[in-house]
Design a protein around this motif. Structure first.
Motif, mmCIF file in Angstrom:
data_model
loop_
_atom_site.group_PDB
_atom_site.id
_atom_site.type_symbol
_atom_site.label_atom_id
_atom_site.label_comp_id
_atom_site.label_asym_id
_atom_site.label_seq_id
_atom_site.Cartn_x
_atom_site.Cartn_y
_atom_site.Cartn_z
ATOM 1 N N SER A 1 23.712 7.865 11.955
ATOM 2 C CA SER A 1 23.419 9.042 11.141
ATOM 3 C C SER A 1 22.358 9.920 11.778
ATOM 4 O O SER A 1 22.486 11.150 11.842
ATOM 5 C CB SER A 1 22.968 8.584 9.752
ATOM 6 N N LEU B 1 23.930 -1.705 7.944
ATOM 7 C CA LEU B 1 23.176 -0.564 7.423
ATOM 8 C C LEU B 1 22.321 0.062 8.519
ATOM 9 O O LEU B 1 22.273 1.289 8.675
ATOM 10 C CB LEU B 1 22.298 -1.010 6.253
ATOM 11 N N GLN C 1 28.001 5.041 0.253
ATOM 12 C CA GLN C 1 27.472 4.676 1.566
ATOM 13 C C GLN C 1 26.584 5.775 2.148
ATOM 14 O O GLN C 1 25.500 5.506 2.658
ATOM 15 C CB GLN C 1 28.643 4.390 2.502
ATOM 16 N N ILE D 1 22.627 5.326 3.193
ATOM 17 C CA ILE D 1 22.130 5.512 4.563
ATOM 18 C C ILE D 1 21.056 6.593 4.606
ATOM 19 O O ILE D 1 20.006 6.429 5.237
ATOM 20 C CB ILE D 1 23.299 5.839 5.511
ATOM 21 N N GLY E 1 24.334 2.072 10.730
ATOM 22 C CA GLY E 1 24.623 3.336 10.076
ATOM 23 C C GLY E 1 23.456 4.304 10.158
ATOM 24 O O GLY E 1 23.641 5.511 10.342
ATOM 25 N N VAL E 2 22.254 3.791 10.032
ATOM 26 C CA VAL E 2 21.052 4.620 10.142
ATOM 27 C C VAL E 2 20.990 5.264 11.522
ATOM 28 O O VAL E 2 20.761 6.471 11.657
ATOM 29 C CB VAL E 2 19.784 3.781 9.870
#
Lengths: 240, 240
Positions: free
Chosen positions: A69, A62, A17, A21, A65-66
DNA sequence: ACCTGAACACCGTTCAAGT
DNA sequence: ACCTGAACACCGTTCAAGT
């Protein structure tokens, strides 16, 4: 095959994962959000696209998550180092400057930060890292702000950063690629706006950094007024 | 066929660009941006989807038209009536309140306003109607602001509105439909943030309207300082 | 003149099958 | 255990064909 070549020096090893990412962030930085496709991101990682679903619930997750992050880069920034702050003013200044650096480093990602639907439905979701929000609320309440005022400061501060950085970041990346970004046909004519024409040099001039300092200082002055019965904290020397 | 039923009382008559854009705005209001598809918008208008391409260059251009259309509602708002303003403070207050009404009336459209790529590449594109920007620049320069300061006020004012309204609008429309908005699986766990939990009532409380007034007034005070060698204009009585 | 059918290249996502 | 091929339902868009 224009979308290959994932990592500079990283091994071509197993997917997970984290790696997905990170690759998505770099892909968006390089090609823009609109080019990000599961299949293209797969190719970018040397893999077949459907393989991503083994490690990530789907495209929407996703993107969440980007955002998480990128915002969490704050916590690795040595110039921010929020744990060792000298009071709430210093803390908010570091936070603001750190977030501005992030926005400028990932101009194609930042609009995503502003528009993703909320993670926790009850927390108005601007600069979405829960870790970030928690840290800020802790500093403010420790500094003597009431719970209510700490929440108000959070809203004021994040709406300021959101609006300012979104404005600054939009209109960057004009030269993203050769002929990409296929020049959307506009439906309207641009002529007939004399003041826009006359003020064009002032509108396009890049005074963003100084604007930001001034607006940030004004906001911090305003926040300081919420602190109960204390003199305004002394003005700090200009942060970096 | 859940996406039929375009206009309440409007005739089922010929398609044109205006009717298509209006339908798109209403469709987004009702179903959200992510549901807007050329074919579904076609069905909404009683037509086959490819028919739209006869009147509109494509989906991207349609979205630009939606943004322009919504922002231009300002010019039809009788409570705004920018032509008959009583000084620049009054003008900016009407503008701000009018735009806030629009954002609250079209919460699903507003994020689009913030994130569309720029129409004119050199004008930083926040609240994107060129007509709007032109009007504001005219009022400010007529009021005695230099070209440079008028441009600075435009940036400060629009970044304020952008950030504030985006924050206020996000997290609305929780009950958009029965089971639509398929509950994106989050990648992270929400536990372990004690201050977020403790301040939850203050974060979710809806003090947006009062926050807005206070932040707007602070901004206007700040703008007034740019005006050369005049006393600050008298504080107006509370706008509506 | 304006809409439709069929087609094209591409999406996100699932799942049985390969290794 | 992890990736791939094939498939499904759906995109945006084009264009020859219908009316």
């Amino acid at each position: 095959m224009p979308f290959t070549g994932g990592g500079s020096g990283s091994g071509r090893s197993a997917l997970d994962q984290r790696r997905i990412i990170d690759a998505a962030v770099r892909f968006i930085d390089e090609h823009g959000l609109r080019m990000l496709t599961m299949q293209r991101l797969g190719a970018y990682l040397g893999v077949e696209g459907m393989a991503l679903y083994r490690h990530v619930p789907g495209r929407e997750a996703l993107l969440d998550g980007v955002v998480e992050s990128v915002v969490d880069e704050l916590f690795g920034d040595p110039d921010v180092h929020l744990e060792a702050h000298a009071g709430w003013v210093d803390y908010l200044q570091r936070l603001a400057h750190g977030l501005r650096r992030i926005a400028l480093a990932h101009p194609e990602v930042f609009p995503l930060v502003a528009t993703r639907p909320p993670a926790a439905p009850w927390v108005r979701p601007p600069l979405r890292s829960l870790r970030w929000i928690e840290s800020m609320l802790e500093v403010m309440t420790d500094a003597g702000f009431s719970d209510e005022n700490a929440a108000a400061v959070y809203r004021a501060f994040s709406s300021f950063l959101l609006g300012y950085l979104l404005l600054e970041v939009s209109g960057r990346g004009v030269e993203t690629g050769p002929v990409e970004e296929p020049d959307v046909t506009p439906m309207e004519d641009l002529a007939g706006y004399p003041l826009l024409q006359r003020l064009e040099p002032h509108l396009s001039v890049d005074v963003a950094a100084q604007d930001f300092e001034e607006a940030l200082e004004a906001l911090l002055d305003r926040v300081a007024l919420l602190l109960p019965r204390r003199r305004r904290p002394p003005r700090l020397t200009e942060g970096k």
